[in-house]
Scaffold this active site. Structure first.
Site, PDB file in Angstrom:
ATOM      1  N   THR A   1      49.301  19.105  64.921  1.00 37.78           N
ATOM      2  CA  THR A   1      48.173  18.860  64.837  1.00 37.78           C
ATOM      3  C   THR A   1      46.965  19.867  65.766  1.00 37.78           C
ATOM      4  O   THR A   1      47.627  20.447  66.360  1.00 37.78           O
ATOM      5  CB  THR A   1      47.619  17.443  65.332  1.00 37.78           C
ATOM      6  OG1 THR A   1      46.468  17.065  65.734  1.00 37.78           O
ATOM      7  CG2 THR A   1      48.431  17.172  67.054  1.00 37.78           C
ATOM      8  N   ASP A   2      45.780  19.897  65.479  1.00 40.78           N
ATOM      9  CA  ASP A   2      45.055  20.934  66.090  1.00 40.78           C
ATOM     10  C   ASP A   2      44.671  20.352  67.513  1.00 40.78           C
ATOM     11  O   ASP A   2      44.338  21.228  68.386  1.00 40.78           O
ATOM     12  CB  ASP A   2      43.734  21.286  65.426  1.00 40.78           C
ATOM     13  CG  ASP A   2      42.704  19.871  65.050  1.00 40.78           C
ATOM     14  OD1 ASP A   2      43.436  18.791  65.564  1.00 40.78           O
ATOM     15  OD2 ASP A   2      41.966  20.275  64.673  1.00 40.78           O
ATOM     16  N   GLU A   3      45.014  19.073  67.796  1.00 37.77           N
ATOM     17  CA  GLU A   3      44.757  18.456  69.244  1.00 37.77           C
ATOM     18  C   GLU A   3      45.665  19.206  70.270  1.00 37.77           C
ATOM     19  O   GLU A   3      45.116  18.923  71.452  1.00 37.77           O
ATOM     20  CB  GLU A   3      45.211  16.920  69.126  1.00 37.77           C
ATOM     21  CG  GLU A   3      43.929  16.190  67.950  1.00 37.77           C
ATOM     22  CD  GLU A   3      44.033  14.799  68.139  1.00 37.77           C
ATOM     23  OE1 GLU A   3      44.097  14.161  69.459  1.00 37.77           O
ATOM     24  OE2 GLU A   3      44.129  14.314  67.061  1.00 37.77           O
TER      25      GLU A   3
ATOM     26  N   TYR B   1      49.130  11.538  73.288  1.00 41.44           N
ATOM     27  CA  TYR B   1      49.604  11.896  71.756  1.00 41.44           C
ATOM     28  C   TYR B   1      49.593  13.296  71.809  1.00 41.44           C
ATOM     29  O   TYR B   1      50.621  13.989  71.439  1.00 41.44           O
ATOM     30  CB  TYR B   1      48.606  11.454  70.918  1.00 41.44           C
ATOM     31  CG  TYR B   1      48.256  11.941  69.603  1.00 41.44           C
ATOM     32  CD1 TYR B   1      49.828  12.098  68.731  1.00 41.44           C
ATOM     33  CD2 TYR B   1      47.301  12.620  69.147  1.00 41.44           C
ATOM     34  CE1 TYR B   1      49.628  12.816  67.523  1.00 41.44           C
ATOM     35  CE2 TYR B   1      47.454  13.395  67.859  1.00 41.44           C
ATOM     36  CZ  TYR B   1      48.417  13.384  67.150  1.00 41.44           C
ATOM     37  OH  TYR B   1      48.588  14.044  65.944  1.00 41.44           O
TER      38      TYR B   1
ATOM     39  N   LYS C   1      53.032  15.797  71.043  1.00 29.69           N
ATOM     40  CA  LYS C   1      52.943  16.850  69.957  1.00 29.69           C
ATOM     41  C   LYS C   1      53.258  18.340  70.278  1.00 29.69           C
ATOM     42  O   LYS C   1      53.763  19.175  69.559  1.00 29.69           O
ATOM     43  CB  LYS C   1      51.568  16.559  68.980  1.00 29.69           C
ATOM     44  CG  LYS C   1      51.783  15.381  68.343  1.00 29.69           C
ATOM     45  CD  LYS C   1      52.796  15.278  67.198  1.00 29.69           C
ATOM     46  CE  LYS C   1      52.805  16.222  66.040  1.00 29.69           C
ATOM     47  NZ  LYS C   1      54.083  16.046  65.241  1.00 29.69           N
TER      48      LYS C   1
END
Length: 354
Positions: A132-134, A158, A162
């Site tokens: 993810t870009d997060e 989260y 990741k």
């Protein structure tokens, strides 16, 4: 044959359907079937001769080793993850267990399998990790979009989990020579999206006449990627991506959350007008912002375009119309996934108005 983990979730099930529709190659789907994993998403392919479903956990290293030995896949694609920021704030333990420990055990099983392959098969083998870009953190309003070289600054349990899995994947490539590929995507939307995330939640609540909860001022900006485009990007990275490389996958659609909600309301006003008149936008309700809410994400997807020739096929306008139509045409699916546990979660999460 390829092995997909987490293939009954939102992105995973879209990928499985896409793969079996457009490829002559078989697929094994390993999924734990947590609340967001739904075999009903894959009902249309359950009897497909090239499809095998296995109920299990990526953290069960022995099971993964058995599946690898039995099916001899040429690639493993890891979609399996706990992925909802709000849930990670309330209950971070499950995110660490699946996204970190589970990824580690999966990598260990795959490393052993890859090492056992003959040289030619090992050379061709790939482990593709979907992220993810997060992991990159939050951007200022005028900051350049995330590139693959942006430093990691995760801000939620989260995204931290990741980020940890991304680092493990990189380390297994550098230390053990595991032929890995990593993709970091922006916010996905489309069919089969569990209605806790913004777009499906707004659609189902609007149709039910319920409040449309918008965090804070609604000006949090995200880049939106139609899930079908994400699937095509993953296929392309698997086909031609350079081992050890990361590819950012985005939709070139930066929009604030409030604009997304208003777009959905306008489409529903057109496609399913309210019986009593008025606009669905009247249901918008501002609620207390979540802790540590990242203000902006944006993906610079020029690398995947430059190296692999991939660009999204959908604009936001075409993709969101397809998405709204899908939810209108599949009310039974929506009703079945909205269990009592789901209703309790939504009530607890959005009970406070701003």
């Amino acid at each position: 044959m390829i092995l997909v983990t987490g293939g009954a979730g939102f992105i995973g099930s879209n990928f499985v359907l896409d793969w079996l529709a457009g490829s002559g190659e078989g697929l094994v789907n390993l999924d734990k079937l947590t609340y967001a994993g739904n075999r009903e998403n894959l009902r249309s392919v359950e009897k497909h001769p090239g499809y095998v479903f296995v109920h299990g956990d990526i953290g069960d290293q022995g099971l993964v080793e058995q599946l690898l030995a039995r099916h001899q896949p040429r690639a493993v694609l890891n979609f399996a993850a706990e992925s909802h920021v709000d849930r990670s704030i309330h209950s971070p333990g499950g995110f660490i267990e699946t996204n970190v420990v589970g990824s580690f055990r999966l990598l260990e099983a795959v490393r052993g399998y890859c090492d056992s392959l003959p040289a030619a098969q090992r050379e061709a083998f790939r482990f593709l990790h979907v992220s993810t870009d997060e992991v990159y953190g939050s951007l200022a309003p005028d900051a350049p979009a995330f590139t693959e070289d942006h430093k990691y600054e995760p801000n939620s349990p989260y995204s931290a989990s990741k980020a940890a899995s991304d680092h493990l994947v990189r380390a297994y490539c550098h230390t053990y020579g595991l032929p890995v590929l990593t993709t970091n995507c922006s916010n996905n939307y489309g069919p089969y999206h569990f209605p806790e995330k913004l777009i499906p939640l707004m659609i189902v609540n609007a149709l039910a006449g319920k409040p449309l909860p918008v965090y804070g001022d609604g000006q949090q900006v995200r880049d939106w990627l139609y899930v079908g485009d994400h699937c095509s990007a993953i296929r392309r990275v698997l086909e031609a991506g350079r081992v050890g490389e990361t590819y950012n996958v985005g939709g070139w659609n930066e929009k604030p959350n409030l604009e997304i909600v208003r777009t959905i309301c306008a489409l529903l006003d057109e496609l399913r007008p309210k019986a009593g008149g008025g606009s669905h936008a009247e249901q918008v309700t501002f609620v207390k912002d979540r802790p540590g809410h990242d203000r902006r994400y944006a993906i610079d997807a020029r690398k995947i375009e430059r190296e692999l020739g991939w660009r999204p096929a959908e604009s936001f306008e075409t993709g969101i119309r397809k998405t709204v139509r899908w939810y209108l045409e599949n009310p039974d699916w929506v009703a079945r996934v909205q269990s009592g546990a789901y209703r309790q979660w939504i009530a607890a999460q959005y009970e406070q108005a701003a």
